[in-house]
Write an enzyme that holds these catalytic residues in place. Structure first.
Site, short mmCIF file in Angstrom:
data_model
loop_
_atom_site.label_atom_id
_atom_site.label_comp_id
_atom_site.label_asym_id
_atom_site.label_seq_id
_atom_site.Cartn_x
_atom_site.Cartn_y
_atom_site.Cartn_z
N LYS A 113 0.69 -1.31 0.11
CA LYS A 113 0.09 0.06 -0.07
C LYS A 113 0.99 1.13 -0.01
O LYS A 113 0.31 2.20 -0.37
CB LYS A 113 -1.14 -0.24 1.14
C1 LIG Z 1 -4.33 -4.50 1.06
C2 LIG Z 1 -3.68 -5.75 0.68
C3 LIG Z 1 -3.87 -6.71 -0.07
C4 LIG Z 1 -5.28 -6.66 -1.00
O1 LIG Z 1 -5.25 -5.41 -1.78
P1 LIG Z 1 -6.59 -5.15 -2.43
O2 LIG Z 1 -6.50 -3.53 -2.80
O3 LIG Z 1 -7.85 -5.28 -1.62
O4 LIG Z 1 -6.72 -5.88 -3.78
C5 LIG Z 1 -3.17 -7.76 -0.40
N1 LIG Z 1 -2.05 -7.88 0.40
C6 LIG Z 1 -1.61 -6.76 1.47
C7 LIG Z 1 -0.62 -7.38 2.19
C8 LIG Z 1 -2.41 -5.93 1.58
O5 LIG Z 1 -2.11 -5.05 2.58
#
Ligand SMILES: *Cc1c(COP(=O)(O)O)cnc(C)c1O
Length: 469
Positions: A113
């Protein structure tokens, strides 16, 4: 470039107009009027670019109302070795022949993120400086998203972050990561209660519209368009690293919950990147896998959501899915309203028997899910075979990716977090904990900075009023 609502309402908007907003006034999400295309020549040029150059090449197609030199500067200050640990920014590693890991997790919170949020922090600061406004980001976190938001907004002018977290209920890693931030614009609020209590308080405060507007409360949520756009970039990057020429195709395997990450891959494909298939991987919370195998979309109730060892994918509904469905129904806002009305009244919609569902094939998405035992087995197998430790979310993607893989096409698996964030599952898989990175070890000596509060909206409002501007 203008943006329209998935529910067909309102006037088309510019990028800067939708940057700070979440939903469109008609309840829909903003999407580009059309997907900009990359020409063969552009693709050829992009292959040799650095991550930051590539990010500018892709993002300037979506962001055309910020002066290009200012946008370029924000991008080049974001995607650096200093922020992401390496010159590549997103390292790609070939595990075995044709099997790649796209490492999106070298940012400050060791999860993917950061890639979008680090840029978002700069974009927000820039927009607020232009309008002379202030923004107080107010939200709740169970650990991961909140810390990525804090690291993105720390020290940014015109922005403060008030982040609620459940007191003494986060992992030591998550707690240290958030509470050791010393920036004056970051307020960690440890609530005496659960994550649900935190969310309830956020709802109660936001329900006071006068307070919300007086103190410029806002959020950084997963439906923010700029986040999706920033994620499109690494599909291009991964493709160039895993192939030798632009005549080749590649498959991606994507662990997803809110449909954000895989939506970005779908958009890259729509722009003309030679992506063959996008393998969507869910955990036990398989709302999306169910849709792709049956045509029925049924968000779960809170009580139905399982707590798993890949917790960032534990979702009841997939908030970005609406953007994809908009394309499936031929961008028909009326049909979208019908489907979302059905969600409201019946809790589900079913498009199995329509032409819409036939468009799933063209989009290249295939889906699968995995469970705890699959993750543990996959972490162990990848470690034994290649000497590489992956985290449980990445393992969901790798497990489903390997299961649905077809020969002859490179498979690029998105690495969405580093294993040290999930020590328990790693220990279960390989019998010992992963080593902590130097960056996390440094946090050990830092003092913690947080306020403890009961889950009471009034007390929180007083605190915000005293610190906000
Ligand atoms: C948020 C997250 C995801 C999933 O991402 P999406 O935006 O919901 O597709 C997968 N892995 C990790 C470690 C995350 O923090």
């Amino acid at each position: 470039m203008h943006y329209v609502s998935t529910r067909g309402g309102g006037e088309p908007q510019t990028f800067s107009k939708i940057l700070l907003e979440g939903l469109s006034a008609d309840g829909g999400l903003y999407v580009p009027e059309e997907y900009p295309q990359v020409t063969t020549e552009e693709l050829a040029n992009m292959r040799g670019m650095s991550y930051s150059e590539l990010a500018f090449a892709v993002l300037s197609k979506y962001i055309d109302d910020i002066p290009p030199e200012e946008l370029r500067k924000m991008i080049s200050e974001t995607y650096t070795k200093e922020v992401f640990g390496t010159d590549e920014v997103v390292p790609v590693r070939e595990l075995g022949k044709g099997l790649f890991l796209l490492n999106l997790s070298e940012g400050p919170t060791l999860a993917f993120k950061d890639i979008a949020l680090q840029l978002l922090g700069r974009l927000f600061e820039h927009a607020l400086a232009r309008s002379g406004e202030e923004l107080n980001i107010f939200g709740a976190t169970s650990g991961d998203t909140g810390s990525a938001a804090e690291y993105a907004m720390r020290g940014r002018k015109g922005i403060r972050v008030f982040m609620l977290s459940p007191h003494e209920r986060m992992s030591p890693f998550q707690r240290r990561q958030m509470y050791t931030l010393q920036d004056e614009n970051i307020f960690n609020i440890a609530v005496l209660g659960t994550f649900d209590d935190c969310q309830d308080v956020v709802k109660q405060v936001n329900a006071d519209a006068a307070f919300k507007s007086r103190y410029h409360l806002g959020a950084v949520n997963s439906i923010n368009w700029a986040r999706i756009a920033a994620q499109v970039v690494y599909y291009f990057w991964g493709y160039f690293k895993a192939t030798r020429s632009n005549d080749e195709q590649a498959d991606f395997s994507v662990p997803t919950g809110n449909f954000g990450d895989i939506l970005a891959g779908y958009i890259a494909k729509r722009m003309g990147l030679p992506v063959r298939r996008l393998i969507l991987a869910t955990n036990e919370n398989n709302v999306l896998e169910e849709f792709f195998s049956t045509g029925k979309y049924r968000p779960r109730t809170g009580a139905e959501v399982a707590t798993t060892s890949s917790p960032s994918m534990d979702i009841s509904k997939a908030s970005n899915f609406e953007r994809y469905v908009f394309d499936l129904v031929g961008r028909d806002g009326t049909r979208m309203r019908e489907l979302w009305d059905a969600l409201g009244s019946e809790g589900a919609f079913d498009v199995a028997d329509s032409e819409d569902f036939a468009r799933v094939g063209e989009s290249g998405i295939v889906a699968g899910s995995s469970a705890h035992a699959d993750r543990v087995r996959t972490i162990r197998a990848i470690f034994e075979k290649y000497g590489v430790l992956i985290d449980p979310h990445t393992a969901d993607g790798v497990a489903t990716g390997l299961r649905l893989r077809e020969g002859g096409v490179p498979l690029i698996c998105l690495q969405t977090a580093l294993p040290e964030k999930f020590a328990d599952t790693i220990r279960e898989a390989i019998g010992r904990e992963p080593e902590a990175s130097a960056r996390y070890a440094k946090l050990a000596d830092m003092p913690e900075r947080f306020e403890v509060f009961p889950p009471e909206a009034e007390k929180l409002k007083q605190f915000i009023a005293a610190h906000a501007r």
